[in-house]
Structure formats: structure tokens, C-alpha cells
Design a protein around this motif. Structure first.
Motif, PDB file in Angstrom:
ATOM      1  N   SER A  11       0.845  -1.191   0.000  1.00  0.00           N
ATOM      2  CA  SER A  11       0.000   0.000   0.000  1.00  0.00           C
ATOM      3  C   SER A  11       0.881   1.242   0.000  1.00  0.00           C
ATOM      4  CB  SER A  11      -0.904   0.006   1.229  1.00  0.00           C
ATOM      5  OG  SER A  11      -1.787  -1.096   1.207  1.00  0.00           O
ATOM      6  N   ARG A  40      -2.292  -6.436 -14.956  1.00  0.00           N
ATOM      7  CA  ARG A  40      -3.007  -6.096 -13.729  1.00  0.00           C
ATOM      8  C   ARG A  40      -4.507  -6.249 -13.916  1.00  0.00           C
ATOM      9  NH1 ARG A  40      -1.834   0.475 -13.584  1.00  0.00           N
ATOM     10  NH2 ARG A  40      -3.222   1.060 -15.315  1.00  0.00           N
ATOM     11  N   ALA A  42      -8.000  -4.918 -11.852  1.00  0.00           N
ATOM     12  CA  ALA A  42      -8.697  -4.223 -10.775  1.00  0.00           C
ATOM     13  C   ALA A  42     -10.055  -4.890 -10.545  1.00  0.00           C
ATOM     14  CB  ALA A  42      -8.876  -2.756 -11.136  1.00  0.00           C
ATOM     15  N   PRO A  89      -4.277   6.450  -7.729  1.00  0.00           N
ATOM     16  CA  PRO A  89      -5.283   5.521  -7.205  1.00  0.00           C
ATOM     17  C   PRO A  89      -5.786   4.548  -8.270  1.00  0.00           C
ATOM     18  CG  PRO A  89      -5.675   7.712  -6.346  1.00  0.00           C
ATOM     19  CD  PRO A  89      -4.571   7.848  -7.355  1.00  0.00           C
ATOM     20  N   ASP A  91      -4.136   3.013 -10.346  1.00  0.00           N
ATOM     21  CA  ASP A  91      -3.176   1.922 -10.515  1.00  0.00           C
ATOM     22  C   ASP A  91      -3.453   0.773  -9.543  1.00  0.00           C
ATOM     23  OD1 ASP A  91      -0.649   4.421 -10.966  1.00  0.00           O
ATOM     24  OD2 ASP A  91      -1.594   3.210 -12.536  1.00  0.00           O
ATOM     25  N   THR A  92      -4.381   0.965  -8.627  1.00  0.00           N
ATOM     26  CA  THR A  92      -4.732  -0.073  -7.670  1.00  0.00           C
ATOM     27  C   THR A  92      -5.254  -1.304  -8.396  1.00  0.00           C
ATOM     28  OG1 THR A  92      -5.230   1.500  -5.900  1.00  0.00           O
ATOM     29  CG2 THR A  92      -6.280  -0.673  -5.775  1.00  0.00           C
ATOM     30  N   GLN A 122      -0.711  -7.738  -4.673  1.00  0.00           N
ATOM     31  CA  GLN A 122      -1.657  -6.629  -4.617  1.00  0.00           C
ATOM     32  C   GLN A 122      -0.942  -5.294  -4.475  1.00  0.00           C
ATOM     33  OE1 GLN A 122      -5.100  -6.639  -4.882  1.00  0.00           O
ATOM     34  NE2 GLN A 122      -5.034  -4.393  -4.736  1.00  0.00           N
ATOM     35  N   VAL A 123      -1.378  -4.332  -5.261  1.00  0.00           N
ATOM     36  CA  VAL A 123      -0.903  -2.953  -5.153  1.00  0.00           C
ATOM     37  C   VAL A 123      -2.109  -2.067  -4.869  1.00  0.00           C
ATOM     38  CG1 VAL A 123       0.084  -0.988  -6.392  1.00  0.00           C
ATOM     39  CG2 VAL A 123       1.079  -3.284  -6.661  1.00  0.00           C
ATOM     40  N   THR A 124      -2.025  -1.303  -3.796  1.00  0.00           N
ATOM     41  CA  THR A 124      -3.112  -0.401  -3.420  1.00  0.00           C
ATOM     42  C   THR A 124      -2.560   1.011  -3.282  1.00  0.00           C
ATOM     43  OG1 THR A 124      -4.247  -2.175  -2.230  1.00  0.00           O
ATOM     44  CG2 THR A 124      -4.918   0.085  -1.738  1.00  0.00           C
ATOM     45  N   VAL A 125      -3.156   1.946  -4.006  1.00  0.00           N
ATOM     46  CA  VAL A 125      -2.718   3.336  -3.980  1.00  0.00           C
ATOM     47  C   VAL A 125      -3.852   4.183  -3.433  1.00  0.00           C
ATOM     48  CG1 VAL A 125      -1.775   5.257  -5.310  1.00  0.00           C
ATOM     49  CG2 VAL A 125      -1.302   2.889  -6.011  1.00  0.00           C
ATOM     50  N   SER A 126      -3.581   4.870  -2.346  1.00  0.00           N
ATOM     51  CA  SER A 126      -4.606   5.699  -1.714  1.00  0.00           C
ATOM     52  C   SER A 126      -4.395   7.170  -2.074  1.00  0.00           C
ATOM     53  CB  SER A 126      -4.580   5.517  -0.203  1.00  0.00           C
ATOM     54  OG  SER A 126      -3.303   5.848   0.304  1.00  0.00           O
TER      55      SER A 126
END
Length: 127
Positions: A11, A40, A42, A89, A91-92, A122-126
Motif C-alpha cells: 500500500s 493487472r 482491478a 489511485p 493503478d490499484t 496486490q498494489v493499493t494506492v490511496s
């Protein structure tokens, strides 16, 4: 065949960076026409191609990541990388490493053309 194991997801806040790794093994790695790439998916969306690198080092990128992501490989370590900068975000997603053999064309960023996949990271962008 080839076996692929991804790592490096996590994250991060928007604008940040992550580097994904994909450890590869198998006799396919010796093929001169192997393609390896990152894809990827989503939630609720189809899997999409992100970046691909050919055995001669040439690369292809999705328009959405050009200038922000860089794909590379270390042949001595049999490892594929994806350096992701200026993350957004959108890119999540779950990021997958994939491999296939073939010859260049419009297929290289199409997930359906690849038969060998890792388990994903998992990649999470906030924001």
C-alpha cells in the motif's frame, strides 16, 4: 515451462513508488523468443497489459503507464522487475507476472495470449 513468483506489492499513497519483482524458473527462460510482462486486474475490470519486455530487451508499455513505470530484467538472477513511480489511485490492482514464447506483434500486451502466470501481488494506492 516456466514458474513465476511475484513479490513487492503493498500500500502506498498517491505519488509514491513501488518496485515489483518476479522470480522466474524453468527451461523456457532459455528460449530466444520469450516475452515476459506485467499485467493487472482491478476489481470488476478485465485483466490488462501493463508492460512487456522481449528477450532482446525491447519493451512495450500501456499508454496509461508510459513515463511512470519501467520494466526491466536481470538475466543473471532470472528476475523481472516493474518500477512504478508517480502512482495513482487508478493503478490499484492485483499485478501479475506472465510469460510466453512467440514473435513480435500486436499480441504482446494482450493477457489472453499468455499461458504462464504467477499468483499475483496486490498494489493499493490511496489518495
Amino acid at each position: 515451462q516456466v514458474q513465476l513468483v511475484e513479490s513487492g506489492g503493498g500500500s502506498v499513497q498517491a505519488g509514491g513508488s513501488l518496485r515489483l519483482s518476479c522470480a522466474a524458473s524453468g527451461y523456457m527462460l532459455t528460449y530466444s523468443n520469450i516475452y515476459m510482462g506485467w499485467f493487472r486486474q482491478a476489481p470488476g475490470k478485465e485483466r490488462e497489459g501493463v508492460a512487456v519486455i522481449r528477450s532482446d530487451g525491447r519493451t512495450d508499455y500501456a499508454d496509461s503507464v508510459k513515463g511512470r513505470f519501467t520494466i526491466s530484467k536481470d538475466n543473471a538472477k532470472n528476475t523481472l522487475y516493474l518500477q512504478m513511480n508517480s502512482l495513482k489511485p487508478e493503478d490499484t490492482a492485483m499485478y501479475y507476472c506472465a510469460a510466453e514464447v512467440g514473435y513480435g506483434g500486436s499480441w504482446v500486451l494482450k493477457p489472453k495470449e499468455y499461458n504462464y502466470w504467477g499468483q499475483g501481488t496486490q498494489v493499493t494506492v490511496s489518495s
